[in-house]
Design a protein around this motif. Structure first.
Motif, PDB file in Angstrom:
ATOM      1  N   LEU A   1     -44.444  -4.075  65.457  1.00 37.10           N
ATOM      2  CA  LEU A   1     -43.917  -3.613  64.169  1.00 37.10           C
ATOM      3  C   LEU A   1     -44.396  -2.215  63.786  1.00 37.10           C
ATOM      4  CD1 LEU A   1     -42.306  -4.295  61.609  1.00 37.10           C
ATOM      5  CD2 LEU A   1     -44.378  -5.332  60.671  1.00 37.10           C
TER       6      LEU A   1
ATOM      7  N   ASN B   1     -50.802 -14.038  68.248  1.00 34.11           N
ATOM      8  CA  ASN B   1     -49.428 -13.777  67.803  1.00 34.11           C
ATOM      9  C   ASN B   1     -49.368 -12.640  66.789  1.00 34.11           C
ATOM     10  OD1 ASN B   1     -47.319 -15.268  69.011  1.00 34.11           O
ATOM     11  ND2 ASN B   1     -48.058 -17.149  68.061  1.00 34.11           N
TER      12      ASN B   1
ATOM     13  N   HIS C   1     -47.344  -9.018  67.254  1.00 34.06           N
ATOM     14  CA  HIS C   1     -46.287  -8.624  66.325  1.00 34.06           C
ATOM     15  C   HIS C   1     -46.670  -7.367  65.545  1.00 34.06           C
ATOM     16  CE1 HIS C   1     -44.823 -12.652  67.304  1.00 34.06           C
ATOM     17  NE2 HIS C   1     -43.645 -12.220  66.906  1.00 34.06           N
TER      18      HIS C   1
ATOM     19  N   MET D   1     -46.925 -17.610  61.605  1.00 35.96           N
ATOM     20  CA  MET D   1     -47.864 -16.565  61.204  1.00 35.96           C
ATOM     21  C   MET D   1     -47.968 -16.484  59.690  1.00 35.96           C
ATOM     22  SD  MET D   1     -47.358 -13.430  63.907  1.00 35.96           S
ATOM     23  CE  MET D   1     -45.588 -13.284  63.645  1.00 35.96           C
ATOM     24  N   ALA D   2     -46.836 -16.592  58.998  1.00 34.67           N
ATOM     25  CA  ALA D   2     -46.843 -16.563  57.531  1.00 34.67           C
ATOM     26  C   ALA D   2     -47.636 -17.744  56.979  1.00 34.67           C
ATOM     27  CB  ALA D   2     -45.412 -16.582  57.003  1.00 34.67           C
TER      28      ALA D   2
ATOM     29  N   ARG E   1     -42.640 -18.775  65.568  1.00 33.95           N
ATOM     30  CA  ARG E   1     -43.851 -17.957  65.553  1.00 33.95           C
ATOM     31  C   ARG E   1     -43.957 -17.116  64.286  1.00 33.95           C
ATOM     32  NH1 ARG E   1     -43.344 -19.582  70.394  1.00 33.95           N
ATOM     33  NH2 ARG E   1     -45.036 -19.509  71.921  1.00 33.95           N
ATOM     34  N   LEU E   2     -42.847 -16.544  63.856  1.00 31.96           N
ATOM     35  CA  LEU E   2     -42.865 -15.735  62.639  1.00 31.96           C
ATOM     36  C   LEU E   2     -43.224 -16.583  61.415  1.00 31.96           C
ATOM     37  CD1 LEU E   2     -39.694 -13.549  63.284  1.00 31.96           C
ATOM     38  CD2 LEU E   2     -42.072 -12.770  63.336  1.00 31.96           C
TER      39      LEU E   2
ATOM     40  N   GLU F   1     -39.178 -17.640  68.699  1.00 35.57           N
ATOM     41  CA  GLU F   1     -39.660 -16.487  67.934  1.00 35.57           C
ATOM     42  C   GLU F   1     -39.640 -16.781  66.438  1.00 35.57           C
ATOM     43  OE1 GLU F   1     -41.125 -12.675  67.054  1.00 35.57           O
ATOM     44  OE2 GLU F   1     -41.261 -14.036  68.762  1.00 35.57           O
ATOM     45  N   PHE F   2     -38.607 -17.461  65.968  1.00 34.92           N
ATOM     46  CA  PHE F   2     -38.530 -17.850  64.556  1.00 34.92           C
ATOM     47  C   PHE F   2     -39.730 -18.709  64.167  1.00 34.92           C
ATOM     48  CE2 PHE F   2     -37.079 -20.901  61.297  1.00 34.92           C
ATOM     49  CZ  PHE F   2     -36.700 -20.026  60.292  1.00 34.92           C
TER      50      PHE F   2
END
Length: 339
Positions: A245, A237, A241, A305-306, A301-302, A298-299
């Motif tokens: 980005l 992931n 991204h 990742m954090a 996944r974001l 998607e939210f």
């Protein structure tokens, strides 16, 4: 008076600050068609009145109450350690347990004498469009047919032999959440035999707001990283991204460079998001829902990742995670396991 037959099994559940749901939860345990010989509730030092409600059940000898300021893993271990029977059925407050839940769990042990672990099942109770989207975005519609259903059950709906728990040295108490995932992996590492009880249903609501969902998924990912769970998926992931980005950032130098983000974006949608979103949309057949599900996916996944990056830093900064895991299961990283 009609004599009630009790199965030689213990139900263990953890709770903290569930005043609004605790009565319905405890009543669902007491109303099982096959009743457990004991119900052990571990209250993690609730401050909202939950403990006082539980004390009333305890005074009527309907439950055994343990109260200690502890995390979920410690609470589970306290309850299982107190249990008098070899078959342990585990769940959590905030849920409603179907009347036949324990019966279906016990039948699996009876029909599979070699079974060490029975993976129960669950269903969500969705009251809003958002909650429905969260459910479809975080679990595949065909989950009941996947290996995850058998080998990665939530400890909201699980049963095991106490001997298996002892062999595993209990739940990993150094993890704040994701303790049940690592517990499942430990049981598989030990060669325990898993059986799936499709009809052993526990119901609960998914997170109801974006903020609550973000907090849950961040904590899941952080603790997964602390234990080395799902590392490959998180890294994939991050790579996707980053590839999306970086050209957008470089677009400050030349707008044409922004076009380079198109390919990884399309690949990410096609490989990581669309298959599940399409399957979910077909299941509910509601216009526009697919895009809502995609946005939630998607939210998640974001946020994940954090949480993963913070958890990896925790693991580097504080050696207790590697040391505790190695002492508990013999390896400091799940990458060393072949299961």
């Amino acid at each position: 008076m009609i004599a009630v037959a009790y199965a030689p099994a213990s139900i263990v559940a953890t709770v903290r600050n569930e005043k609004d749901t605790i009565v319905a939860f405890i009543d669902s345990l007491l109303e099982q068609t096959v009743k457990a010989a004991e119900i052990i509730i571990v209250d993690g030092a609730s401050t909202d009145g939950t403990r006082e409600i539980l004390e009333r059940y305890s005074e009527r000898a309907e439950i055994v109450l343990i109260s200690e300021d502890c995390n979920i893993a410690r609470g589970r271990n306290l309850g299982v350690g107190k249990a008098k029977h070899d078959i342990i059925a585990v769940t959590d407050a905030g849920c409603i347990v179907a009347e036949s839940w324990l019966k279906n769990m016990l039948q699996c042990f009876e029909m599979n004498p070699k079974a060490d672990v029975v993976a129960g099942n669950f269903r969500f109770v969705c009251r809003t469009k958002f909650e429905e989207a969260v459910t479809l975005a975080t679990f595949p519609p065909n989950r009941d047919e996947t290996e995850a259903a058998r080998y990665y059950p939530s400890s909201r709906s699980l049963a095991f032999r106490k001997s298996a728990w002892e062999m595993a040295k209990g739940y990993p108490e150094w993890l704040f959440v994701a303790e049940d995932t690592l517990f499942n992996i430990r049981l598989r590492q030990l060669g325990c035999h898993f059986v799936f009880a499709k009809d052993a249903i526990v119901r609960w609501r998914p997170r109801a707001t974006w903020r609550a969902l973000a907090k849950q998924r961040f904590n899941f990912a952080r603790c997964n990283a602390q234990a080395g769970i799902g590392t490959e998926g998180y890294i994939i992931n991050i790579k996707y991204h980053a590839a999306i980005l970086l050209p957008l950032v470089l677009g400050a130098l030349s707008p044409w460079l922004m076009l380079l983000s198109a390919y990884p974006l399309v690949q990410h949608l096609r490989e990581n998001l669309m298959p599940q979103a399409n399957q979910a949309a077909e299941k509910i057949n509601r216009p526009g829902m697919k895009w809502y599900i995609l946005s939630v996916m998607e939210f998640v996944r974001l946020v994940g990742m954090a949480g993963f990056l913070v958890g990896r830093w925790d693991r580097i900064r504080d050696k207790k995670y590697i040391e505790s895991q190695k002492a508990w299961m013999g390896v400091g990283s799940l990458d060393e396991l072949q299961i």
